[in-house]
Write a protein that holds these residues in place. Structure first.
Motif, PDB file in Angstrom:
ATOM      1  N   THR A  25       0.836  -1.193   0.000  1.00 26.67           N
ATOM      2  CA  THR A  25       0.000   0.000   0.000  1.00 26.67           C
ATOM      3  C   THR A  25       0.876   1.251   0.000  1.00 26.67           C
ATOM      4  OG1 THR A  25      -0.095   0.210   2.407  1.00 26.67           O
ATOM      5  CG2 THR A  25      -1.723  -1.245   1.366  1.00 26.67           C
ATOM      6  N   TRP A  26       0.252   2.390  -0.285  1.00 30.84           N
ATOM      7  CA  TRP A  26       0.996   3.646  -0.256  1.00 30.84           C
ATOM      8  C   TRP A  26       1.574   3.899   1.138  1.00 30.84           C
ATOM      9  CZ3 TRP A  26      -3.567   6.638  -2.928  1.00 30.84           C
ATOM     10  CH2 TRP A  26      -3.580   6.320  -4.289  1.00 30.84           C
ATOM     11  N   TYR A 188      -7.573  -0.958  -4.109  1.00 34.16           N
ATOM     12  CA  TYR A 188      -8.191   0.336  -4.401  1.00 34.16           C
ATOM     13  C   TYR A 188      -7.160   1.323  -4.944  1.00 34.16           C
ATOM     14  CZ  TYR A 188      -9.892   5.043  -3.642  1.00 34.16           C
ATOM     15  OH  TYR A 188     -10.211   6.363  -3.835  1.00 34.16           O
ATOM     16  N   GLU A 189      -5.986   1.359  -4.326  1.00 39.69           N
ATOM     17  CA  GLU A 189      -4.972   2.333  -4.736  1.00 39.69           C
ATOM     18  C   GLU A 189      -4.499   2.108  -6.164  1.00 39.69           C
ATOM     19  OE1 GLU A 189      -3.250   3.082  -0.195  1.00 39.69           O
ATOM     20  OE2 GLU A 189      -2.152   1.808  -1.600  1.00 39.69           O
ATOM     21  N   SER A 191      -6.467   1.016  -8.510  1.00 39.00           N
ATOM     22  CA  SER A 191      -7.632   1.160  -9.381  1.00 39.00           C
ATOM     23  C   SER A 191      -7.671   2.553  -9.997  1.00 39.00           C
ATOM     24  CB  SER A 191      -8.910   0.929  -8.576  1.00 39.00           C
ATOM     25  OG  SER A 191      -9.147   2.021  -7.685  1.00 39.00           O
ATOM     26  N   GLN A 193      -9.973   4.733  -9.668  1.00 37.37           N
ATOM     27  CA  GLN A 193     -10.443   5.661  -8.638  1.00 37.37           C
ATOM     28  C   GLN A 193      -9.307   6.046  -7.686  1.00 37.37           C
ATOM     29  OE1 GLN A 193     -11.764   2.755  -9.428  1.00 37.37           O
ATOM     30  NE2 GLN A 193     -13.963   2.996  -9.868  1.00 37.37           N
ATOM     31  N   GLY A 194      -8.488   5.064  -7.330  1.00 37.44           N
ATOM     32  CA  GLY A 194      -7.360   5.348  -6.459  1.00 37.44           C
ATOM     33  C   GLY A 194      -6.343   6.255  -7.120  1.00 37.44           C
ATOM     34  N   ARG A 195      -6.046   5.993  -8.392  1.00 38.97           N
ATOM     35  CA  ARG A 195      -5.086   6.841  -9.104  1.00 38.97           C
ATOM     36  C   ARG A 195      -5.601   8.277  -9.214  1.00 38.97           C
ATOM     37  NH1 ARG A 195      -0.879   4.592  -8.034  1.00 38.97           N
ATOM     38  NH2 ARG A 195       0.048   6.268  -9.262  1.00 38.97           N
ATOM     39  N   SER A 198      -5.086  10.050  -5.931  1.00 40.25           N
ATOM     40  CA  SER A 198      -3.683  10.429  -5.789  1.00 40.25           C
ATOM     41  C   SER A 198      -3.356  11.661  -6.622  1.00 40.25           C
ATOM     42  CB  SER A 198      -2.780   9.261  -6.197  1.00 40.25           C
ATOM     43  OG  SER A 198      -1.417   9.621  -6.126  1.00 40.25           O
ATOM     44  N   ARG A 289     -12.321   3.027   4.699  1.00 42.22           N
ATOM     45  CA  ARG A 289     -10.986   2.879   5.286  1.00 42.22           C
ATOM     46  C   ARG A 289     -10.940   3.232   6.770  1.00 42.22           C
ATOM     47  NH1 ARG A 289      -9.733   5.769   0.568  1.00 42.22           N
ATOM     48  NH2 ARG A 289      -9.282   7.653   1.799  1.00 42.22           N
ATOM     49  N   TYR A 330      -3.797  11.659   0.862  1.00 45.28           N
ATOM     50  CA  TYR A 330      -3.819  10.262   0.437  1.00 45.28           C
ATOM     51  C   TYR A 330      -3.327  10.189  -0.998  1.00 45.28           C
ATOM     52  CZ  TYR A 330      -5.649   5.473   0.183  1.00 45.28           C
ATOM     53  OH  TYR A 330      -5.781   4.113   0.067  1.00 45.28           O
ATOM     54  N   ASP A 332       0.105   8.526  -3.805  1.00 48.52           N
ATOM     55  CA  ASP A 332       1.231   7.625  -4.059  1.00 48.52           C
ATOM     56  C   ASP A 332       2.521   8.335  -3.625  1.00 48.52           C
ATOM     57  OD1 ASP A 332       3.365   6.203  -5.193  1.00 48.52           O
ATOM     58  OD2 ASP A 332       2.187   5.572  -6.917  1.00 48.52           O
TER      59      ASP A 332
END
Length: 574
Positions: A25-26, A188-189, A191, A193-195, A198, A289, A330, A332
């Motif tokens: 994870t990040w 999620y990160e 995905s 949506q996660g990108r 970020s 989360r 939140y 990367d």
């Protein structure tokens, strides 16, 4: 206290709910970077707690509770490895824990705290589960569990939830399964949506990096003390009361009041109006989360312009900047590091962001009282304030790190500083300045010059340095580095006010005689590589390569008469 020697080692076999490998994870990657950059201080990042064992819970029940806890939480059964330029997490299906049992006859609580500190005082291996337990028995009766967890596994909020689950298990209640664990966070990160989340956060970082000075610490470095990093802890009942009164009066959080006082004091000491501060973001605002037992928190960027008409306005600015930072924490971390390098290349300076603030008092904040003691009574409370030196790991990437804790009835301000930039006396002055401002702000907005007089800080001196851009530069040191980079004793660096750019600041112009002429981009890259994190020098804004050096290389006008082979900022390809 009696000597602490384990009476026996208990074996606990654990079978988890799932096993899988995924990219880290990040949060795990951010902590890995910290551990990797300071391996000698790894144990400093570990977290320790003690948990009381309820009446009627025997040793077998304790081992079952520990097994249930580790079974339920993937983070406690995770190992890490680095491959293909990426960090990976592997949740293992099963394994064995060793539970040391200590039998004491006096002071089980103190013994448990000592044992927990010892457990946390040893680094965790990358192929080791990031958790250790020990049981303290008062005679034959289980009394306390000592717990140590690696920061790769959990952050402070994750540990809070973990210890809550442990209390549930010790009480014989079922641990509610978490629908979101680190493997799910990683999915999620990665995905879309996660990108996208970020990228939004990194846009905030980019704005902050453009606004902030390259460094707050552009002043002469002292000879480092031994140890290099020192820690002072202020215990202040006045701050505990006044921060809440000021927050209530100004309709903000007490964290905002303390952070505003900190940036005001640090800005006054360094001479910078705009103060960037890294702070810890929990990254648990999203309901999915919120209850993750893992590492989600890492650095956010707050940038505060302290040049306001009153401290009250600075507090409001800090509060608003904090909301923005916490909403954009939140991201990367590797993309953020690349972004910082990009901004450094454009600016031609080390962007150190070496000032940190971390309030870990918990959700309730500081002390809340129903009475208003008044300015005189608050002043008397300051007479009880103490400042003492405490142990500190001799390694850090921070030059200034203030941590806020609670120790009822006091608030603790723990300040770690690099002695190359702060003497112990400087540290004391900053801590007392923060206390004075917070105490005064309980009843006063501190308008105009009143804030400066309340701070009472003497600004750091910069003999022979010159104002430049948003800070200062040691021009003599920059000239020496320019000659080292070029390998040419005739190369010169000038602060050129005759050819200033549109923003009205002077330019640093580097002149060099060179055949064949090196490109500006090559020279700029070489200078940036030579900086090595220094905050006293800046790269030239413009590079001018001439056919030959003038007879008087110290004359800016003489260089201007020479034939120019190439020139440029060196930033064109950034």
């Amino acid at each position: 206290m009696e000597a602490l020697t384990p009476a026996e080692q208990l074996r606990i076999d654990v079978t988890g709910r799932r096993a899988a490998t995924a990219v880290a994870t990040w949060g795990q990657r951010a902590i890995w970077h910290c551990l990797d950059s300071a391996p000698e201080a790894e144990a400093h990042f570990n977290l320790a707690r003690t948990v009381e064992v309820p009446e009627g819970c025997d040793t077998r029940s304790v081992t079952r509770a520990v097994a249930e806890l580790v079974r339920a939480h993937d983070a406690l059964r995770t190992v890490f490895h680095f491959a293909d330029s990426r960090l990976w997490q592997t949740v293992q299906a099963s394994g064995t824990l060793s539970l040391a049992r200590y039998q004491v006859t006096d002071g089980p609580d103190e013994a448990a705290r000592t044992i927990a500190a010892e457990l946390a005082g040893r680094p965790f291996g990358r192929n080791e589960w990031q958790v250790r337990f020990a049981l303290v028995t008062d005679g034959a009766r289980p009394s306390r569990l000592a717990v140590a967890v690696g920061h790769l596994a959990v952050d402070q909020e994750g540990l809070r939830q973990l210890t809550g689950d442990l209390r549930q298990a010790l009480a014989g209640r079922r641990i509610e399964p978490r629908s979101c664990q680190p493997l799910d966070v990683a999915a999620y990160e990665q995905s879309p949506q996660g990108r996208a989340a970020s990228e939004r956060a990194l846009r905030h970082w980019s704005r902050g990096l453009r606004t902030a000075p390259a460094t707050l610490f552009d002043y002469p470095r002292r000879a480092e003390g031994t140890p290099r990093f020192r820690r002072l802890v202020m215990r202040s009942e006045a701050i505990a009361v006044a921060a809440e009164l000021a927050a209530s009066r100004m309709r903000v959080s007490s964290t905002s009041v303390l952070l505003a006082a900190t940036v005001s004091a640090l800005g006054e000491f360094t001479g910078h109006r705009v103060v960037p501060m890294q702070t810890i973001c929990s990254n648990r605002e999203n309901p999915a989360r919120r209850h993750v037992v893992g590492t989600l928190s890492w650095d956010g960027l707050i940038t505060v312009d302290t040049g306001q008409a009153s401290f009250r306005q600075t507090v409001r600015k800090t509060f608003q900047a904090g909301l923005t930072a916490y909403g954009n924490g939140y991201y990367d971390p590797e993309e953020a590091w690349r972004l910082r390098r990009h901004h450094e290349h454009l600016r031609g300076a080390t962007q150190d962001l070496a000032a940190h603030f971390n309030d870990i008092r918990g959700r309730s904040g500081g002390r809340v009282d129903q009475w208003d003691p008044g300015p005189a009574a608050l002043g008397r409370l300051t007479e009880r304030t103490t400042v003492a030196e405490a142990a500190c790991p001799d390694t850090s990437d921070a030059r200034f790190y203030l941590t806020v804790r609670s120790a009822d009835p006091c608030t603790l301000l723990s300040l770690v500083c690099d002695t190359g930039y702060f003497s112990v006396g400087d540290m004391r002055h900053v801590l007392h300045a923060v206390e004075r401002v917070v105490t005064a702000a309980a009843h006063d907005d501190l308008e105009g010059p009143l804030l400066g007089s309340t701070l009472g800080i003497t600004r750091v001196g910069r003999p022979d340095w010159v104002p430049y851009a948003e800070g200062w530069v040691d021009l003599a040191a920059a000239r020496r580095l320019w000659q080292e980079v070029t390998g040419d004793a005739t190369a010169r660096l000038f602060l050129d006010r005759a050819t200033q750019p549109p923003d009205g600041t002077a330019e640093l112009v580097g002149y060099l005689a060179d055949r064949p002429a090196r490109r500006a981009a090559e020279l700029h890259s070489a200078f940036m590589a030579a900086l090595g994190g220094r905050s006293d020098v800046r790269a030239p804004d413009r590079y001018v390569v001439c056919a030959r050096a003038p007879h008087d290389p110290d004359s800016r006008e003489a260089w201007a008469r020479e034939t120019v082979l190439s020139e440029g900022s060196g930033r064109d390809d950034a």
